[in-house]
Design a protein around this motif. Structure first.
Motif, PDB file in Angstrom:
ATOM      1  N   GLY A 184      -5.893  13.479  10.875  1.00  0.00           N
ATOM      2  CA  GLY A 184      -6.859  12.508  11.597  1.00  0.00           C
ATOM      3  C   GLY A 184      -6.363  11.305  11.936  1.00  0.00           C
ATOM      4  O   GLY A 184      -7.359  10.402  12.156  1.00  0.00           O
ATOM      5  N   VAL A 185      -6.420  10.968  10.576  1.00  0.00           N
ATOM      6  CA  VAL A 185      -6.134   9.332  10.146  1.00  0.00           C
ATOM      7  C   VAL A 185      -5.287   8.404  10.234  1.00  0.00           C
ATOM      8  O   VAL A 185      -3.488   8.538   9.348  1.00  0.00           O
ATOM      9  N   GLU A 186      -5.150   7.437  10.465  1.00  0.00           N
ATOM     10  CA  GLU A 186      -4.136   6.075  10.697  1.00  0.00           C
ATOM     11  C   GLU A 186      -3.664   5.425   9.539  1.00  0.00           C
ATOM     12  O   GLU A 186      -5.206   5.240   8.303  1.00  0.00           O
ATOM     13  N   VAL A 187      -2.506   5.674   9.322  1.00  0.00           N
ATOM     14  CA  VAL A 187      -2.255   4.942   7.861  1.00  0.00           C
ATOM     15  C   VAL A 187      -0.624   3.378   8.898  1.00  0.00           C
ATOM     16  O   VAL A 187      -0.530   3.548   9.713  1.00  0.00           O
ATOM     17  N   GLY A 188      -1.381   2.011   8.038  1.00  0.00           N
ATOM     18  CA  GLY A 188      -0.639   1.663   8.204  1.00  0.00           C
ATOM     19  C   GLY A 188       1.112   1.538   8.170  1.00  0.00           C
ATOM     20  O   GLY A 188       1.112   2.203   7.282  1.00  0.00           O
ATOM     21  N   ALA A 189       1.168   0.537   7.750  1.00  0.00           N
ATOM     22  CA  ALA A 189       3.270   0.193   7.296  1.00  0.00           C
ATOM     23  C   ALA A 189       2.767   0.710   5.939  1.00  0.00           C
ATOM     24  O   ALA A 189       2.252   0.245   5.651  1.00  0.00           O
ATOM     25  N   VAL A 190       4.265   1.811   5.825  1.00  0.00           N
ATOM     26  CA  VAL A 190       4.480   2.086   4.172  1.00  0.00           C
ATOM     27  C   VAL A 190       5.329   0.847   4.035  1.00  0.00           C
ATOM     28  O   VAL A 190       5.889   0.823   3.784  1.00  0.00           O
ATOM     29  N   ARG A 191       4.542   0.107   2.655  1.00  0.00           N
ATOM     30  CA  ARG A 191       5.199  -0.826   2.063  1.00  0.00           C
ATOM     31  C   ARG A 191       4.295  -1.259   0.642  1.00  0.00           C
ATOM     32  O   ARG A 191       3.096  -0.734   0.280  1.00  0.00           O
ATOM     33  N   LEU A 192       5.042  -2.016  -0.217  1.00  0.00           N
ATOM     34  CA  LEU A 192       5.164  -2.155  -1.159  1.00  0.00           C
ATOM     35  C   LEU A 192       4.113  -3.672  -1.462  1.00  0.00           C
ATOM     36  O   LEU A 192       4.767  -4.707  -0.964  1.00  0.00           O
ATOM     37  N   PHE A 193       3.019  -3.977  -1.432  1.00  0.00           N
ATOM     38  CA  PHE A 193       2.081  -5.387  -1.457  1.00  0.00           C
ATOM     39  C   PHE A 193       2.788  -6.267  -2.732  1.00  0.00           C
ATOM     40  O   PHE A 193       2.985  -5.774  -3.331  1.00  0.00           O
ATOM     41  N   GLY A 194       2.229  -7.590  -2.294  1.00  0.00           N
ATOM     42  CA  GLY A 194       2.674  -8.479  -3.026  1.00  0.00           C
ATOM     43  C   GLY A 194       4.192  -8.763  -3.308  1.00  0.00           C
ATOM     44  O   GLY A 194       4.997  -9.021  -2.268  1.00  0.00           O
ATOM     45  N   VAL A 195       4.335  -9.603  -4.765  1.00  0.00           N
ATOM     46  CA  VAL A 195       5.406 -10.377  -4.884  1.00  0.00           C
ATOM     47  C   VAL A 195       6.595  -9.471  -5.457  1.00  0.00           C
ATOM     48  O   VAL A 195       7.910 -10.274  -5.352  1.00  0.00           O
ATOM     49  N   ARG A 196       6.604  -8.405  -6.412  1.00  0.00           N
ATOM     50  CA  ARG A 196       6.926  -7.324  -7.210  1.00  0.00           C
ATOM     51  C   ARG A 196       8.734  -7.154  -6.085  1.00  0.00           C
ATOM     52  O   ARG A 196       8.051  -6.474  -5.145  1.00  0.00           O
ATOM     53  N   PRO A 197       9.549  -6.916  -6.701  1.00  0.00           N
ATOM     54  CA  PRO A 197      10.769  -6.849  -6.161  1.00  0.00           C
ATOM     55  C   PRO A 197      10.314  -5.516  -5.148  1.00  0.00           C
ATOM     56  O   PRO A 197       9.269  -4.948  -6.594  1.00  0.00           O
TER      57      PRO A 197
END
Length: 202
Positions: A184-197
């Motif tokens: 029951g936990v909301e999760v934001g967009a699955v993504r790599l943070f920052g500028v690394r490829p």
């Protein structure tokens, strides 16, 4: 010969100035290969993927554990940077963490404190990495959130990382998100943070 074993073009020899670039290339190559083939791959294959000689690899990383540790450090630093960013939320951080869980077997094992059992890096170091992840998330735990306490949050992360198994990062991401939904936990967009490829990690 597999795609992962094919030698890449060698990086231009720029002497000492190339050290930082070589190190970054080795970590990026390790992230890719660990995701594709697990942690027990030949270091020579990582050097080839990075476009450097094996001697260059050993100058930066004297053994396999040193290289795996460097990749794990990047995983943790990425989450810490996301936590420090303006407007950071727990949901967004959980999306970043889920990206790493889905991409990295080593990072998932770290969250379950299993990696130290198979490698020589000290338990204190591994536990410190896990604690850093916990602190980054905890500072954004809103009052009244269903996870309740920092201890609940850490347990939930361990449970999700345990569910995130499968042959590909797509499958692991799908299972991780399903586990968050069951909690029951909301999760934001699955993504790599920052500028690394956005390479897969391992």
């Amino acid at each position: 010969m597999t795609e992962a074993d094919r030698p890449d073009a060698r990086r231009a020899n720029e002497g000492p100035r190339a050290a930082a670039g070589n190190r970054a290339a080795l970590i990026a190559a390790a992230r890719e290969i660990y995701a594709e083939r697990g942690l027990d791959v030949a270091l020579s294959g990582i050097a080839r993927r990075a476009g450097v000689g094996q001697g260059v690899l050993y100058r930066h990383f004297p053994n396999r554990d040193a290289l795996v540790s460097a990749v794990l450090e990047e995983n943790v630093r990425d989450i810490e940077e996301a936590a420090a960013a303006e407007g950071a939320t727990l949901e967004g951080l959980l999306g970043v963490l889920t990206w790493h869980v889905a991409q990295s077997d080593a990072f998932t094992a770290l969250l379950r404190v299993e990696w130290v059992g198979e490698h020589h890096t000290g338990r204190a170091y591994v536990e410190d990495l896990g604690s850093r992840v916990g602190r980054a998330l905890e500072q954004h735990l809103p009052p009244g959130h269903r996870l309740g306490t920092a201890e609940d949050l850490v347990l939930a992360v361990a449970m999700v990382s345990g569910a995130a198994v499968g042959p590909t990062h797509e499958v692991r991401e799908r299972r991780a998100l399903a586990a968050w939904r069951l909690l029951g936990v909301e999760v934001g967009a699955v993504r790599l943070f920052g500028v690394r490829p956005p390479h897969p990690v391992g």
